[in-house]
Scaffold this active site. Structure first.
Site, PDB file in Angstrom:
ATOM      1  N   ARG A  69      11.757  -6.180   4.978  1.00  0.00           N
ATOM      2  CA  ARG A  69      11.427  -4.776   4.759  1.00  0.00           C
ATOM      3  C   ARG A  69      12.225  -3.831   5.656  1.00  0.00           C
ATOM      4  NH1 ARG A  69       5.311  -2.517   5.123  1.00  0.00           N
ATOM      5  NH2 ARG A  69       5.517  -2.851   7.342  1.00  0.00           N
TER       6      ARG A  69
ATOM      7  N   LYS B 267       0.834  -1.211   0.000  1.00  0.00           N
ATOM      8  CA  LYS B 267       0.000   0.000   0.000  1.00  0.00           C
ATOM      9  C   LYS B 267       0.864   1.255   0.000  1.00  0.00           C
ATOM     10  CE  LYS B 267      -2.240  -1.074   3.839  1.00  0.00           C
ATOM     11  NZ  LYS B 267      -1.588  -2.351   4.205  1.00  0.00           N
TER      12      LYS B 267
ATOM     13  N   ARG C 149      11.383  -1.888  11.201  1.00  0.00           N
ATOM     14  CA  ARG C 149      10.372  -1.557  12.194  1.00  0.00           C
ATOM     15  C   ARG C 149      10.316  -2.603  13.302  1.00  0.00           C
ATOM     16  NH1 ARG C 149       5.103  -0.095   8.642  1.00  0.00           N
ATOM     17  NH2 ARG C 149       4.147  -1.195  10.385  1.00  0.00           N
TER      18      ARG C 149
ATOM     19  N   ARG D 130      -0.013  -9.451  13.220  1.00  0.00           N
ATOM     20  CA  ARG D 130      -0.641  -8.433  12.351  1.00  0.00           C
ATOM     21  C   ARG D 130      -1.453  -9.090  11.241  1.00  0.00           C
ATOM     22  NH1 ARG D 130       4.437  -5.427  10.661  1.00  0.00           N
ATOM     23  NH2 ARG D 130       3.133  -4.037   9.443  1.00  0.00           N
TER      24      ARG D 130
ATOM     25  N   ARG E 145      -9.462   0.067   9.525  1.00  0.00           N
ATOM     26  CA  ARG E 145      -8.959  -1.283   9.782  1.00  0.00           C
ATOM     27  C   ARG E 145      -9.979  -2.129  10.526  1.00  0.00           C
ATOM     28  NH1 ARG E 145      -3.125  -0.110   9.351  1.00  0.00           N
ATOM     29  NH2 ARG E 145      -1.839  -1.878   9.881  1.00  0.00           N
TER      30      ARG E 145
HETATM   31  P1  AMP Z   1       0.957   0.141   9.461  1.00  0.00           P
HETATM   32  O1  AMP Z   1       2.122   1.032   9.225  1.00  0.00           O
HETATM   33  O2  AMP Z   1      -0.256   0.541   8.682  1.00  0.00           O
HETATM   34  O3  AMP Z   1       1.283  -1.329   9.289  1.00  0.00           O
HETATM   35  O4  AMP Z   1       0.555   0.335  10.993  1.00  0.00           O
HETATM   36  C1  AMP Z   1       1.455   0.044  12.038  1.00  0.00           C
HETATM   37  C2  AMP Z   1       0.686  -0.176  13.336  1.00  0.00           C
HETATM   38  O5  AMP Z   1      -0.004   1.032  13.698  1.00  0.00           O
HETATM   39  C3  AMP Z   1      -0.394  -1.241  13.277  1.00  0.00           C
HETATM   40  O6  AMP Z   1       0.097  -2.564  13.468  1.00  0.00           O
HETATM   41  C4  AMP Z   1      -1.299  -0.793  14.428  1.00  0.00           C
HETATM   42  O7  AMP Z   1      -0.732  -1.113  15.685  1.00  0.00           O
HETATM   43  C5  AMP Z   1      -1.267   0.714  14.269  1.00  0.00           C
HETATM   44  N1  AMP Z   1      -2.324   1.175  13.345  1.00  0.00           N
HETATM   45  C6  AMP Z   1      -2.157   1.743  12.118  1.00  0.00           C
HETATM   46  N2  AMP Z   1      -3.340   2.038  11.570  1.00  0.00           N
HETATM   47  C7  AMP Z   1      -4.286   1.644  12.457  1.00  0.00           C
HETATM   48  C8  AMP Z   1      -5.708   1.662  12.462  1.00  0.00           C
HETATM   49  N3  AMP Z   1      -6.408   2.126  11.410  1.00  0.00           N
HETATM   50  N4  AMP Z   1      -6.339   1.166  13.556  1.00  0.00           N
HETATM   51  C9  AMP Z   1      -5.657   0.708  14.618  1.00  0.00           C
HETATM   52  N5  AMP Z   1      -4.326   0.634  14.670  1.00  0.00           N
HETATM   53  C10 AMP Z   1      -3.627   1.104  13.601  1.00  0.00           C
END
Ligand code: AMP
Length: 229
Positions: A133, A19, A168, A179, A94
């Site tokens: 990554r 994404k 990360r 996740r 999400r």
């Molecule tokens: P991402 O970079 O999108 O993979 O997000 C990293 C982490 O941020 C996720 O594993 C969640 O812990 C938190 N996070 C990001 N977006 C959301 C969301 N829409 N709702 C809840 N937690 C989120």
């Protein structure tokens, strides 16, 4: 191909679907703002804000941050974007509660989502990608290890000072497995929410970045349900 301006999009898919990479390409192509909830959280974390401290534990174990924190943060960010500019959400919504909250907030402003692009990638490929990554700490651009040496890049190609490249905390194998499980349990139901509104376009996400990008643009252009059934 000519694209309308001010598009309001959701880039949807599991962690590691690409994404963020597609968002960078679409941003250049469409001129819309990129709103990544994960990037917003990471920004709070690195600035040591109260919101960042609240989110840290959830993020490190790959769980969703509670809606009471997440929804306000993203809706506020969207509220700063002019209607004519448009936006592309990445990592939000999400769960269905977030999708409903987004719909209500946009409705109050006379706005709505134009299209949801679902980038599909199988779980074993997601695990392979996430464990390889790396991210630029400055601009968040994603990188992978060098295929021949296994080494991550030394600096970011986009950042003038060669931004710091790091892995990360939530790309560890335990957090990755969590996740992906959370995606299937809590996030995938959002697909039905958007399918019911006729907004969903499914795009195959396992090809080369440029090929996936072509598919995404085709999905934006026409009736993607017919292009990618
Ligand atoms: P991402 O970079 O999108 O993979 O997000 C990293 C982490 O941020 C996720 O594993 C969640 O812990 C938190 N996070 C990001 N977006 C959301 C969301 N829409 N709702 C809840 N937690 C989120």
């Amino acid at each position: 191909m000519t694209m309308p301006t001010g598009l309001k999009l959701v880039l949807f898919g599991p962690p590691g679907a690409g994404k963020g990479t597609q968002a960078q390409l679409l941003k250049e192509r469409l001129g819309v703002e990129h709103v990544s909830s994960g990037d917003l959280f990471r920004h709070h974390l690195s600035n040591g804000t109260e919101l960042g401290e609240l989110a840290r534990g959830y993020m490190n174990r790959g769980a969703l941050v509670p809606d009471a924190i997440t929804i306000g943060m993203v809706i506020d960010r969207i509220g700063q974007i002019a209607d004519a500019d448009g936006f592309m959400l990445d990592g939000f919504p999400r769960n269905t509660g977030q999708a409903q909250a987004l719909e209500s907030a946009l409705h109050e402003r006379g706005q709505q989502i134009d299209r949801v692009i679902h980038i599909r990638v199988a779980d074993d490929e997601l695990i392979r990608r996430l464990s390889n990554r790396y991210i630029c700490r400055v601009c968040q651009r994603p990188y992978t290890r060098d295929a021949a040496t296994g080494a991550p890049p030394e600096g970011c190609a986009d950042c003038p000072d060669g931004g710091d490249i790091y892995q990360r905390d939530d790309d560890t194998s335990e957090a990755v497995a969590n996740r992906i499980a959370v995606y299937h349990q809590e996030t995938a139901p959002v697909l039905d929410f958007y399918a019911a509104r006729g907004l969903l376009a499914n795009v195959p996400g396992e090809g080369a970045v440029a090929t996936v990008n072509e598919s995404v643009l085709r999905a934006l252009e026409g009736n993607a349900d017919e292009v990618f059934p």
